[in-house]
Write an enzyme that holds these catalytic residues in place. Sequence first.
Site, PDB file in Angstrom:
ATOM      1  N   CYS A   1       0.626  -1.117   0.053  1.00 42.94           N
ATOM      2  CA  CYS A   1      -0.207  -0.161   0.045  1.00 42.94           C
ATOM      3  C   CYS A   1       0.525   1.236  -0.121  1.00 42.94           C
ATOM      4  O   CYS A   1       1.334   1.177   0.903  1.00 42.94           O
ATOM      5  CB  CYS A   1      -0.416   0.188   0.904  1.00 42.94           C
TER       6      CYS A   1
ATOM      7  N   CYS B   1      -4.487   0.261   8.245  1.00 40.84           N
ATOM      8  CA  CYS B   1      -3.464  -1.096   9.236  1.00 40.84           C
ATOM      9  C   CYS B   1      -2.463  -0.947   9.274  1.00 40.84           C
ATOM     10  O   CYS B   1      -1.727   0.293   9.961  1.00 40.84           O
ATOM     11  CB  CYS B   1      -3.714  -1.643   7.598  1.00 40.84           C
TER      12      CYS B   1
ATOM     13  N   CYS C   1      -7.671   2.100  -1.643  1.00 37.65           N
ATOM     14  CA  CYS C   1      -7.549   1.399  -0.355  1.00 37.65           C
ATOM     15  C   CYS C   1      -7.142   0.010  -0.535  1.00 37.65           C
ATOM     16  O   CYS C   1      -8.630  -0.928  -1.185  1.00 37.65           O
ATOM     17  CB  CYS C   1      -8.056   1.386   1.431  1.00 37.65           C
TER      18      CYS C   1
ATOM     19  N   GLU D   1     -31.847  -9.251  21.427  1.00 39.96           N
ATOM     20  CA  GLU D   1     -30.510  -7.899  21.089  1.00 39.96           C
ATOM     21  C   GLU D   1     -31.777  -6.275  21.606  1.00 39.96           C
ATOM     22  O   GLU D   1     -33.354  -6.426  21.254  1.00 39.96           O
ATOM     23  CB  GLU D   1     -30.771  -8.039  20.005  1.00 39.96           C
TER      24      GLU D   1
ATOM     25  N   CYS E   1     -15.351 -10.034  19.622  1.00 43.05           N
ATOM     26  CA  CYS E   1     -13.931  -9.124  18.891  1.00 43.05           C
ATOM     27  C   CYS E   1     -12.485  -8.944  19.673  1.00 43.05           C
ATOM     28  O   CYS E   1     -12.110  -8.139  19.032  1.00 43.05           O
ATOM     29  CB  CYS E   1     -14.861  -8.877  18.197  1.00 43.05           C
TER      30      CYS E   1
END
Length: 453
Positions: free
Chosen positions: A74, A83, A162, A336, A411
Amino acid sequence: MPIVEKNETYIGRVVDLTHEGHGVVKIDRYPIFVPQALTDETIRYKVIKVNKKYGFGKLVDVIEESENRVTPPCDYYQKCGGCQLQHLSYEAQLEMKREQVVNLFHRKGKMTDVPIHPTVGMAEPWHYRNKTQIPVGATKEGAVQMGFYRQRSHDIIDMDECLIQDDIQNQIMREIKQLVQQYGISTYNEQRHQGLLRHIVIRLGHFTNEVMVIFVVNGKKLPHADAIVETLTQTFPAIKSIKVNVHREKSNVIMGTTSHTLYGKDYIEDTLNDIHFEISDLSFYQINVTQTQKLYNIAVDYAQLTGNEVVLDAYCGIGTIALSMTDKAKHVYGVEVVPEAIEDAKRNAENNGYDNTTFVAGPAEKVILDWQRAGIQPDVVTVDPPRKGCDPTFIETLKALAPERIVYVSCNPSTQLRDIQLLEDQYRVVEITPVDMFPHTTHVETVALLERR
């Protein structure tokens, strides 16, 4: 503390990587964290910050390179904060992410008997994002800027592409940039809270190739909307929805709560493990569909469903995990806190012909107790909470519910470990699989199987 001088240059050997991907060098056991340095490298670095227990350095040059060092493809990598690991080979990235999980569960959590499998990676770890959120700004001279933020700042790096976005997103970004410049549309200034166009959000159906474009504005409407819509839809027939999202708050949150449709449908469509989903501008939908399918397959395997089980999916969102288990379960319940997500989940279940699902909006710890009083006892509970992990009250409710198995998708392995330690008196961790959802970044997702003791 050893004598380490700020702004001085030193030579050292990198002995480790942090969870943020920074190389660790030591001066008399005093650690200094150096971005873009790799384990087993000899480097020259400049100390830029000195704290009592650790310092930070800037890489000057690499004297002896690691065999895992690669040239980032990149053009914007050295400036952009999107990143962090393009200088590390992909195989080494996967091992680094597994090591993060090992450090947490084996060393910090003392769960040394828990198998932690190799990180599940991608064959082609580029162009994987199906959603991109592009900040919009302007130079001092008034030229439109679109790109991502410079590391540790909100300065926009103007860019043309990107490498982790799909190429059609890059093409649309470049076209919108020209249109905004052509029609003189004002761009948002974060410091002054002035200007109209804040972000461009582009969503893509991975398998359907349907595209949604969202203009996030500090106002009520988009000037020259008809001309912009005509140009975009003629240039890109894949665009099936164009929206304006109203966001007038002085906030770092990317999107506001209200939108209106300029063109096409209110949603785009996609499939995940052969299940059909409708995705609106505000829907949560996993960014990397290829890896999400692998992650959900692991979760289904861990659930060990035979067709007779009742499954409860807490933090169910639009029903992606819940509906992945519906074919193999007796009944799936989803809860939820976001009402709009529950409406999406109900519609997704109906569109796929599932009649063995129940979705309810509300706090999981409250709704679950209501179900328990109604005589509903789940055999398996799946959880996929936000980065902050599970609510402590929910953990206590889950222990009282006492399902046979818990499948915990995370996560953020740090909060996952914290929650699992709160469950330890009743549950043991059987195994953990890391999944690389975001190649070339430091993030890693994990799937853990817990069984009742």
